[in-house]
Design a protein around this motif. Sequence first.
Motif, PDB file in Angstrom:
ATOM      1  N   MET A   1       0.840  -1.195   0.000  1.00  0.00           N
ATOM      2  CA  MET A   1       0.000   0.000   0.000  1.00  0.00           C
ATOM      3  C   MET A   1       0.877   1.248   0.000  1.00  0.00           C
ATOM      4  O   MET A   1       1.851   1.330   0.738  1.00  0.00           O
ATOM      5  N   SER A   2       0.544   2.207  -0.859  1.00  0.00           N
ATOM      6  CA  SER A   2       1.341   3.425  -0.955  1.00  0.00           C
ATOM      7  C   SER A   2       1.000   4.385   0.182  1.00  0.00           C
ATOM      8  O   SER A   2      -0.087   4.344   0.761  1.00  0.00           O
ATOM      9  N   VAL A   3       1.954   5.245   0.487  1.00  0.00           N
ATOM     10  CA  VAL A   3       1.820   6.198   1.582  1.00  0.00           C
ATOM     11  C   VAL A   3       2.039   7.606   1.043  1.00  0.00           C
ATOM     12  O   VAL A   3       3.004   7.854   0.321  1.00  0.00           O
ATOM     13  N   SER A   4       1.142   8.533   1.398  1.00  0.00           N
ATOM     14  CA  SER A   4       1.293   9.941   1.043  1.00  0.00           C
ATOM     15  C   SER A   4       1.163  10.775   2.314  1.00  0.00           C
ATOM     16  O   SER A   4       0.240  10.560   3.101  1.00  0.00           O
ATOM     17  N   ARG A   5       2.097  11.692   2.500  1.00  0.00           N
ATOM     18  CA  ARG A   5       2.101  12.532   3.694  1.00  0.00           C
ATOM     19  C   ARG A   5       2.571  13.944   3.319  1.00  0.00           C
ATOM     20  O   ARG A   5       3.323  14.127   2.373  1.00  0.00           O
ATOM     21  N   VAL A   6       2.142  14.933   4.107  1.00  0.00           N
ATOM     22  CA  VAL A   6       2.598  16.312   3.936  1.00  0.00           C
ATOM     23  C   VAL A   6       3.050  16.836   5.298  1.00  0.00           C
ATOM     24  O   VAL A   6       2.320  16.737   6.280  1.00  0.00           O
ATOM     25  N   TRP A   7       4.268  17.372   5.333  1.00  0.00           N
ATOM     26  CA  TRP A   7       4.807  18.015   6.533  1.00  0.00           C
ATOM     27  C   TRP A   7       4.832  19.524   6.301  1.00  0.00           C
ATOM     28  O   TRP A   7       5.324  19.995   5.256  1.00  0.00           O
ATOM     29  N   GLU A   8       4.322  20.277   7.256  1.00  0.00           N
ATOM     30  CA  GLU A   8       4.432  21.732   7.223  1.00  0.00           C
ATOM     31  C   GLU A   8       5.638  22.132   8.073  1.00  0.00           C
ATOM     32  O   GLU A   8       5.832  21.609   9.170  1.00  0.00           O
ATOM     33  N   ILE A   9       6.431  23.058   7.561  1.00  0.00           N
ATOM     34  CA  ILE A   9       7.695  23.405   8.213  1.00  0.00           C
ATOM     35  C   ILE A   9       7.776  24.919   8.403  1.00  0.00           C
ATOM     36  O   ILE A   9       7.473  25.687   7.482  1.00  0.00           O
ATOM     37  N   GLU A  10       8.176  25.334   9.599  1.00  0.00           N
ATOM     38  CA  GLU A  10       8.459  26.740   9.868  1.00  0.00           C
ATOM     39  C   GLU A  10       9.885  26.854  10.379  1.00  0.00           C
ATOM     40  O   GLU A  10      10.313  26.061  11.223  1.00  0.00           O
ATOM     41  N   MET A  11      10.623  27.810   9.865  1.00  0.00           N
ATOM     42  CA  MET A  11      12.034  27.995  10.225  1.00  0.00           C
ATOM     43  C   MET A  11      12.269  29.439  10.660  1.00  0.00           C
ATOM     44  O   MET A  11      11.608  30.350  10.165  1.00  0.00           O
ATOM     45  N   THR A  12      13.215  29.615  11.561  1.00  0.00           N
ATOM     46  CA  THR A  12      13.630  30.943  11.995  1.00  0.00           C
ATOM     47  C   THR A  12      15.141  31.057  11.837  1.00  0.00           C
ATOM     48  O   THR A  12      15.880  30.191  12.313  1.00  0.00           O
ATOM     49  N   ALA A  13      15.581  32.091  11.161  1.00  0.00           N
ATOM     50  CA  ALA A  13      17.021  32.280  10.933  1.00  0.00           C
ATOM     51  C   ALA A  13      17.715  32.650  12.232  1.00  0.00           C
ATOM     52  O   ALA A  13      17.298  33.574  12.936  1.00  0.00           O
ATOM     53  N   LYS A  14      18.789  31.915  12.553  1.00  0.00           N
ATOM     54  CA  LYS A  14      19.612  32.217  13.717  1.00  0.00           C
ATOM     55  C   LYS A  14      20.934  32.879  13.323  1.00  0.00           C
ATOM     56  O   LYS A  14      21.742  33.216  14.186  1.00  0.00           O
ATOM     57  N   SER A  15      21.154  33.027  12.040  1.00  0.00           N
ATOM     58  CA  SER A  15      22.309  33.740  11.500  1.00  0.00           C
ATOM     59  C   SER A  15      21.892  34.246  10.131  1.00  0.00           C
ATOM     60  O   SER A  15      20.817  33.887   9.628  1.00  0.00           O
ATOM     61  N   PRO A  16      22.680  35.106   9.485  1.00  0.00           N
ATOM     62  CA  PRO A  16      22.303  35.574   8.147  1.00  0.00           C
ATOM     63  C   PRO A  16      22.108  34.411   7.174  1.00  0.00           C
ATOM     64  O   PRO A  16      22.828  33.412   7.225  1.00  0.00           O
ATOM     65  N   ILE A  17      21.125  34.554   6.284  1.00  0.00           N
ATOM     66  CA  ILE A  17      20.841  33.548   5.271  1.00  0.00           C
ATOM     67  C   ILE A  17      21.194  34.132   3.906  1.00  0.00           C
ATOM     68  O   ILE A  17      20.715  35.219   3.550  1.00  0.00           O
ATOM     69  N   SER A  18      22.040  33.446   3.150  1.00  0.00           N
ATOM     70  CA  SER A  18      22.417  33.924   1.814  1.00  0.00           C
ATOM     71  C   SER A  18      22.104  32.848   0.778  1.00  0.00           C
ATOM     72  O   SER A  18      22.363  31.668   0.990  1.00  0.00           O
ATOM     73  N   HIS A  19      21.504  33.291  -0.328  1.00  0.00           N
ATOM     74  CA  HIS A  19      21.165  32.379  -1.423  1.00  0.00           C
ATOM     75  C   HIS A  19      21.278  33.178  -2.710  1.00  0.00           C
ATOM     76  O   HIS A  19      20.359  33.905  -3.079  1.00  0.00           O
ATOM     77  N   ARG A  20      22.412  33.057  -3.378  1.00  0.00           N
ATOM     78  CA  ARG A  20      22.721  33.932  -4.508  1.00  0.00           C
ATOM     79  C   ARG A  20      21.869  33.654  -5.720  1.00  0.00           C
ATOM     80  O   ARG A  20      21.691  32.513  -6.135  1.00  0.00           O
ATOM     81  N   GLY A  21      21.337  34.732  -6.289  1.00  0.00           N
ATOM     82  CA  GLY A  21      20.617  34.616  -7.539  1.00  0.00           C
ATOM     83  C   GLY A  21      21.471  35.036  -8.716  1.00  0.00           C
ATOM     84  O   GLY A  21      21.469  34.390  -9.757  1.00  0.00           O
ATOM     85  N   GLU A  22      22.212  36.136  -8.569  1.00  0.00           N
ATOM     86  CA  GLU A  22      23.109  36.607  -9.618  1.00  0.00           C
ATOM     87  C   GLU A  22      24.236  37.412  -8.983  1.00  0.00           C
ATOM     88  O   GLU A  22      24.155  37.811  -7.815  1.00  0.00           O
ATOM     89  N   LEU A  23      25.292  37.628  -9.763  1.00  0.00           N
ATOM     90  CA  LEU A  23      26.442  38.399  -9.300  1.00  0.00           C
ATOM     91  C   LEU A  23      26.552  39.656 -10.142  1.00  0.00           C
ATOM     92  O   LEU A  23      26.663  39.594 -11.365  1.00  0.00           O
ATOM     93  N   ILE A  24      26.495  40.813  -9.485  1.00  0.00           N
ATOM     94  CA  ILE A  24      26.648  42.098 -10.160  1.00  0.00           C
ATOM     95  C   ILE A  24      27.918  42.740  -9.626  1.00  0.00           C
ATOM     96  O   ILE A  24      27.975  43.158  -8.461  1.00  0.00           O
TER      97      ILE A  24
END
Length: 281
Positions: A1-24
Amino acid sequence: MSVSRVWEIEMTAKSPISHRGELIGTTAIGRRMKILQQDGSVELVPVISGNSFRGVLRRIGEELLRDVLGYENQLPLAVAHTLRNGGAIVKTSAEPVTGRRLQQLRELIPQISVFGGAVGAAPIDGCLRVGHVVPIVTEAAPILRRQYPGPLPSRFDIEALESYSHLDDVATGRNLTDPTDDGSGSGSPVMRYDIETLAPGTRFESWVQLSRGSDLDHAFAADVLTEFTRSGWLGGRTGIGHGQIATTLTEPASGGPVVDWREIVAARRDEAVAMLLSLPA
């Protein structure tokens, strides 16, 4: 039997968060997503892509699997790359992994069953889907999955620009070894660069869905998410202190895992390692 589940997640930054999109120039600009507002206007909201989030989960899963199977330094590079990073589709004369062999691979290696990957010339679909990691800000309200009390910050409140310096080793070495250099150069060997970040304290939401997986997949995915709440990160530049988070995981109401994936996988350890060694490299 197959299983389907959904987890909801909440996060709080404890330090700076960087995620580069482009470099100018020398400034790393964060990734942004267009979000249509209720009045028809458009806002560019900083987000952490689902691809980046999934990559973090995949690396955690590979480490959990490696601890159980103990295949350290035994696998071909291409196979190790598939487990940890998803692999790459390459031209090969080897038979693709299909049919009964694919089913056996999924039963022995939950990492591939859950996250998928490229094996030889054919991709293998995983049963895990993830969402973008979206900051809980006013401009993102149209796409937030839950209601949040109180006034929300604006995206302008959470965006920051951090400056760093780096020694130009190339220029320094050239000046030291060039006998014609009289030391009158106008430039400093110290280079400066900037990184756009999201401020500590920023809250984010996301979700993870297991779609028609097995009981083994469910147990493995749940364990990966539990480990993510303990040691997970967001974005890049974790080596300089970025990406630290505190995570709250909302478990699916339909129930937790019913099997111990570690016990099942460890019992067939030799078969699993042999299967990995047989994959097209």
